[in-house]
Design a protein around this motif. Structure first.
Motif, PDB file in Angstrom:
ATOM      1  N   VAL A  77      23.887  48.675  48.173  1.00  0.00           N
ATOM      2  CA  VAL A  77      22.906  47.676  47.745  1.00  0.00           C
ATOM      3  C   VAL A  77      21.493  48.241  47.846  1.00  0.00           C
ATOM      4  O   VAL A  77      20.689  48.089  46.924  1.00  0.00           O
ATOM      5  N   ARG A  78      21.191  48.922  48.943  1.00  0.00           N
ATOM      6  CA  ARG A  78      19.848  49.495  49.103  1.00  0.00           C
ATOM      7  C   ARG A  78      19.569  50.638  48.123  1.00  0.00           C
ATOM      8  O   ARG A  78      18.415  50.960  47.864  1.00  0.00           O
ATOM      9  N   SER A  79      20.621  51.242  47.574  1.00  0.00           N
ATOM     10  CA  SER A  79      20.434  52.369  46.647  1.00  0.00           C
ATOM     11  C   SER A  79      20.072  51.926  45.229  1.00  0.00           C
ATOM     12  O   SER A  79      19.721  52.752  44.392  1.00  0.00           O
ATOM     13  N   VAL A  80      20.159  50.626  44.939  1.00  0.00           N
ATOM     14  CA  VAL A  80      19.908  50.127  43.579  1.00  0.00           C
ATOM     15  C   VAL A  80      18.494  50.486  43.139  1.00  0.00           C
ATOM     16  O   VAL A  80      17.522  50.283  43.862  1.00  0.00           O
ATOM     17  N   PHE A  92      19.952  49.955  35.335  1.00  0.00           N
ATOM     18  CA  PHE A  92      19.971  50.211  36.770  1.00  0.00           C
ATOM     19  C   PHE A  92      20.839  51.416  37.090  1.00  0.00           C
ATOM     20  O   PHE A  92      21.663  51.846  36.272  1.00  0.00           O
ATOM     21  N   THR A  93      20.636  51.934  38.299  1.00  0.00           N
ATOM     22  CA  THR A  93      21.551  52.908  38.884  1.00  0.00           C
ATOM     23  C   THR A  93      21.923  52.404  40.277  1.00  0.00           C
ATOM     24  O   THR A  93      21.197  51.615  40.887  1.00  0.00           O
ATOM     25  N   LEU A  94      23.075  52.874  40.746  1.00  0.00           N
ATOM     26  CA  LEU A  94      23.594  52.484  42.051  1.00  0.00           C
ATOM     27  C   LEU A  94      24.400  53.651  42.587  1.00  0.00           C
ATOM     28  O   LEU A  94      25.252  54.192  41.869  1.00  0.00           O
ATOM     29  N   MET A 119      26.486  61.920  46.555  1.00  0.00           N
ATOM     30  CA  MET A 119      27.070  60.619  46.305  1.00  0.00           C
ATOM     31  C   MET A 119      27.071  60.365  44.793  1.00  0.00           C
ATOM     32  O   MET A 119      26.046  60.537  44.143  1.00  0.00           O
ATOM     33  N   PRO A 120      28.196  59.942  44.210  1.00  0.00           N
ATOM     34  CA  PRO A 120      28.220  59.630  42.776  1.00  0.00           C
ATOM     35  C   PRO A 120      27.267  58.477  42.453  1.00  0.00           C
ATOM     36  O   PRO A 120      27.017  57.609  43.289  1.00  0.00           O
ATOM     37  N   VAL A 121      26.748  58.483  41.226  1.00  0.00           N
ATOM     38  CA  VAL A 121      25.804  57.458  40.788  1.00  0.00           C
ATOM     39  C   VAL A 121      26.382  56.715  39.584  1.00  0.00           C
ATOM     40  O   VAL A 121      26.800  57.335  38.605  1.00  0.00           O
ATOM     41  N   LEU A 122      26.401  55.382  39.683  1.00  0.00           N
ATOM     42  CA  LEU A 122      26.773  54.532  38.561  1.00  0.00           C
ATOM     43  C   LEU A 122      25.500  54.214  37.795  1.00  0.00           C
ATOM     44  O   LEU A 122      24.527  53.746  38.389  1.00  0.00           O
TER      45      LEU A 122
END
Length: 144
Positions: free
Chosen positions: A132-135, A11-13, A1-4
């Motif tokens: 949201v949970r990946s934040v 933060f990362t998401l 999954m790509p990460v912002l």
């Protein structure tokens, strides 16, 4: 999954595969590949480090108030994230479904909004909830 990853590392998401991303004026938008919904997100960091309740329920209520949405504390949910708290509010208005979150660790607050047509509100729940949970929020380095 790509990460912002936030440009300053706040933060990362994780972003589901295929979601298009665009950033402008400190707001990032994520568009579903299905064309169903849009996610908006923007982060803030308290200049004096950790502050009790920064990004909390009152923070989310004030943000919603700035949009003309008045809510009381009972209308804001709370759940635990990875090293953070996640405050949330859901609203349907005139055929439009909205979900709002403030993800915080008392120093950094990430405001996230999701909108779609009310008739489509269940189609991307899994993707959006996973985002949201990946934040992950990252603290600033203490200054001595």
């Amino acid at each position: 999954m790509p990460v912002l990853t936030h440009p300053q590392g706040w933060f990362t998401l994780e972003i589901p595969e295929g979601w298009a991303m665009e950033s402008e004026d400190c707001v990032t938008t994520l568009q579903s590949p299905r064309g169903v919904g849009i996610v908006y997100l923007s982060g803030a960091r308290h200049a004096r480090g950790r502050q009790q309740s920064f990004g909390g329920a009152d923070f989310l209520a004030r943000f919603l108030g700035s949009l003309g949405i008045e809510v009381d504390g009972d209308a804001i949910g709370l759940s635990q994230g990875m090293g953070c708290r996640i405050y949330s509010h859901v609203r349907d208005n005139g055929g439009t479904h909205w979900r709002y979150w403030s993800v915080t660790d008392d120093e950094t607050a990430l405001l996230i909004s999701y909108t779609c047509d009310s008739a489509e509100s269940g189609r991307e729940v899994v993707d959006v909830d996973e985002m949201v949970r990946s934040v992950r929020l990252y603290h600033s380095v203490p200054v001595h």
